[in-house]
Design an enzyme around this catalytic site. Structure first.
Site, short mmCIF file in Angstrom:
data_model
loop_
_atom_site.label_atom_id
_atom_site.label_comp_id
_atom_site.label_asym_id
_atom_site.label_seq_id
_atom_site.Cartn_x
_atom_site.Cartn_y
_atom_site.Cartn_z
CG ASP A 1 20.04 18.10 -28.25
OD1 ASP A 1 19.99 17.19 -27.40
OD2 ASP A 1 19.42 18.08 -29.33
CG ASP B 1 11.73 7.69 -24.87
OD1 ASP B 1 12.52 8.02 -23.96
OD2 ASP B 1 11.92 8.01 -26.07
CG ASP C 1 17.02 18.32 -24.26
OD1 ASP C 1 17.23 19.34 -24.94
OD2 ASP C 1 16.79 17.20 -24.77
P1 ATP Z 1 19.16 12.30 -29.13
O1 ATP Z 1 18.95 13.78 -28.94
O2 ATP Z 1 20.55 11.84 -28.96
O3 ATP Z 1 18.52 11.78 -30.34
P2 ATP Z 1 17.50 12.14 -26.82
O4 ATP Z 1 17.25 11.02 -25.84
O5 ATP Z 1 18.07 13.39 -26.26
O6 ATP Z 1 18.39 11.55 -27.95
P3 ATP Z 1 15.34 13.74 -27.73
O7 ATP Z 1 14.39 13.47 -28.83
O8 ATP Z 1 16.24 14.89 -27.80
O9 ATP Z 1 16.14 12.40 -27.55
O10 ATP Z 1 14.46 13.82 -26.41
C1 ATP Z 1 14.97 14.22 -25.14
C2 ATP Z 1 14.35 13.39 -24.05
O11 ATP Z 1 12.93 13.60 -24.03
C3 ATP Z 1 14.51 11.89 -24.18
O12 ATP Z 1 15.73 11.45 -23.65
C4 ATP Z 1 13.32 11.36 -23.43
O13 ATP Z 1 13.56 11.39 -22.05
C5 ATP Z 1 12.25 12.40 -23.74
N1 ATP Z 1 11.45 12.02 -24.93
C6 ATP Z 1 11.66 12.41 -26.20
N2 ATP Z 1 10.75 11.90 -27.02
C7 ATP Z 1 9.93 11.17 -26.27
C8 ATP Z 1 8.79 10.38 -26.54
N3 ATP Z 1 8.33 10.26 -27.79
N4 ATP Z 1 8.19 9.76 -25.50
C9 ATP Z 1 8.65 9.90 -24.25
N5 ATP Z 1 9.73 10.60 -23.94
C10 ATP Z 1 10.38 11.24 -24.91
MG MG Z 2 18.37 15.19 -27.36
#
Ligand code: ATP
Ligand code: MG
Length: 482
Positions: A74, A159, A76
């Protein structure tokens, strides 16, 4: 204003509250992210924000994945526009979330998540529980997090370094605040800030560390690795609905085996399933063998483009606790097998819901798969025929084969073969030796090997004395003889 701090564009004259220095700027000619790889809807959102005078960036996993040449799940967006300002720009926008207030811009089934830069909270804010800003529990867990800030602060709150890269729609450059590009190149997953503090703020980050490491082939750096086993118990404080989401991300995306082994190493897996935690310490236990084989099979299905349902995963994972309890109900409470399984199922699922809340749409089919383990012992052709039409037959049968592989019991294997043949439409006789030869565990096959397919077919004219049946037609006694 409802929130303690207003939106601060990065050019603000207020003193910086971020410890981040200037970002590394990777200009368009120095990276591989092309607008062709960015979803049209995400581009629409970015351009509209930009043209309205706001700062707009792609951020997080999508930037990371694009840099790695992967297709993001996705897209963001992060911006300095407040949720209300975002809503004013898009008629297809709805505001969601309590912990983090977010805007969702909806294009049919595609949703672009737009988040206002988040900032740090001050001492007074975190001590003042009347303010709708940030709050922390005594373990350091962030309970609410609605303070807005600058892009530097936003980056600092993310994170991992590889998750804190921003792709700007203004100049198509990457703004890398935590050396994520360098870490990505070096194959390292590094937490931003002090690992222990960051895990205490949000223990799910420990699970995310494992997930990103296996998904992206990164090595978790030593500082991020060290506190995990020590802090694993903090997962006890995570709401079961959130753990359910994390569980799906870990086990339904083709990396279940690697995640299971890594989570076990860190002592994290047991928090998903406390009822099998102790048994998993022994790699020869049925529980461990089941979990491992389940993960291998699930990965093979997903990577082969086949469907997987969480109901199957839960049924397989929790089968042995159900069996153990059913055995007890049978030996101590004198219950028949089918009823014992039903009661044990309800109890095991009830206990499980304190760790992972399993929605009914998955727990009900899981129960079906369990009771099918009893019903599949009925190999009389008429009953077998009827069972083929059970909506969960296929899952129950697959699970039977999985159990046969895990337990290696000849009777269970024979029963699996019976059903394999029966479905092929081949003539299969009833098992020749219905003596109970299994271990006596519920759901254990009681039959001997079935008659060979070319044995003369005997038509029984006389009805057998019917076995006692419970409401849904399943035989009540485990060792009913035909
Ligand atoms: P994927 O969607 O492929 O699982 P992602 O990195 O996009 O990985 P998401 O859960 O969609 O993970 O979160 C988007 C972004 O928000 C992350 O890349 C990170 O920067 C931030 N983020 C998400 N969860 C946390 C958390 N628990 N603590 C700190 N930052 C977070
Ligand atoms: Mg994501």
């Amino acid at each position: 204003m409802q929130f303690a701090r207003q939106v601060l564009p990065s050019s603000t004259s207020e003193p910086k509250r971020s410890t981040f220095a200037e970002p590394v700027v990777v200009t368009r000619d120095k990276h591989n992210i092309s607008r062709n790889n960015i979803s049209e809807n995400a581009l629409k959102v970015l351009y509209r924000l930009h043209k309205s005078g706001y700062h707009a960036y792609l951020v997080g996993g999508c930037v990371r994945d694009l840099l790695l040449g992967l297709e993001p799940k996705d897209f963001d967006v992060a911006t300095n526009a407040s949720p209300e300002q975002i809503k004013a720009l898009f008629s297809n926008c709805r505001l969601i979330g309590r912990r983090f207030r977010l805007a969702h811009v909806v294009f049919g089934r595609d949703v672009i998540e737009v988040a206002t830069f988040r900032g740090h909270h001050t001492e007074e804010e975190s001590n003042d529980s009347n303010k709708n800003t940030s709050k922390q529990s005594k373990e350091g867990l962030l309970l609410r997090d609605n303070v807005y800030g600058s892009i530097e602060e936003d980056a600092e709150r993310r994170d991992f370094t590889v998750n804190a890269m921003y792709y700007s729609i203004a100049d198509f450059a990457i703004y890398d605040f935590a050396n994520g590009v360098k870490d990505l190149e070096a194959g390292v997953l590094r937490l931003i800030g002090d690992p222990e503090t960051r895990y205490r703020e949000d223990p799910v980050r420990m699970l995310r560390a494992v997930r990103f490491a296996t998904k992206l082939g990164l090595r978790i750096d030593d500082a991020a690795r060290e506190p995990i086993s020590r802090l694993a118990h903090l997962l006890d404080n995570i709401p079961p609905a959130r753990l359910f989401e994390e569980y799906l991300k870990l086990f339904m995306h083709g990396k279940a085996e690697a995640n299971f082994l890594a989570l076990q190493d860190f002592g994290l897996f047991g928090f998903f399933f406390p009822q099998i935690k102790a048994a998993l310490k022994n790699p020869d236990s049925y529980e461990h063998r089941m979990m491992y084989q389940l993960c291998v099979d699930t990965d093979a299905r997903i990577n082969g483009g086949k469907r997987v349902t969480p109901a199957y995963l839960f049924a397989a994972t929790l089968w042995y606790p159900v069996v153990a309890q059913a055995e007890q109900l049978m030996s101590e409470g004198g219950l028949v097998e089918y009823d014992a399984i039903q009661i044990a199922a309800a109890d095991v699922l009830g206990k499980q819901s304190r760790s992972i809340s399993i929605p009914k749409r998955f727990s009900l089919p899981a129960r079906d798969m369990w009771t099918l383990q009893i019903r599949l012992q009925q190999t009389h052709p008429r009953k077998a025929e009827r069972l083929l039409t059970h909506p969960k037959f296929r899952a129950g049968y697959d699970f039977l084969l999985l159990r046969a592989r895990v337990e290696g019991h000849p009777d269970l294997k024979a029963l699996g073969e019976f059903w394999t043949e029966f479905q092929k439409g081949k003539e299969v006789g009833s098992p020749s030796n219905p003596e109970r030869r299994g271990s006596g565990r519920p759901g254990q096959a009681h039959q001997g090997p079935h008659d060979s397919a070319d044995a003369p077919k005997k038509r029984r004219r006389r009805r057998r004395k019917p076995a006692q049946h419970s409401a849904d037609g399943a035989a009540k006694k485990p060792a009913d003889k035909s």
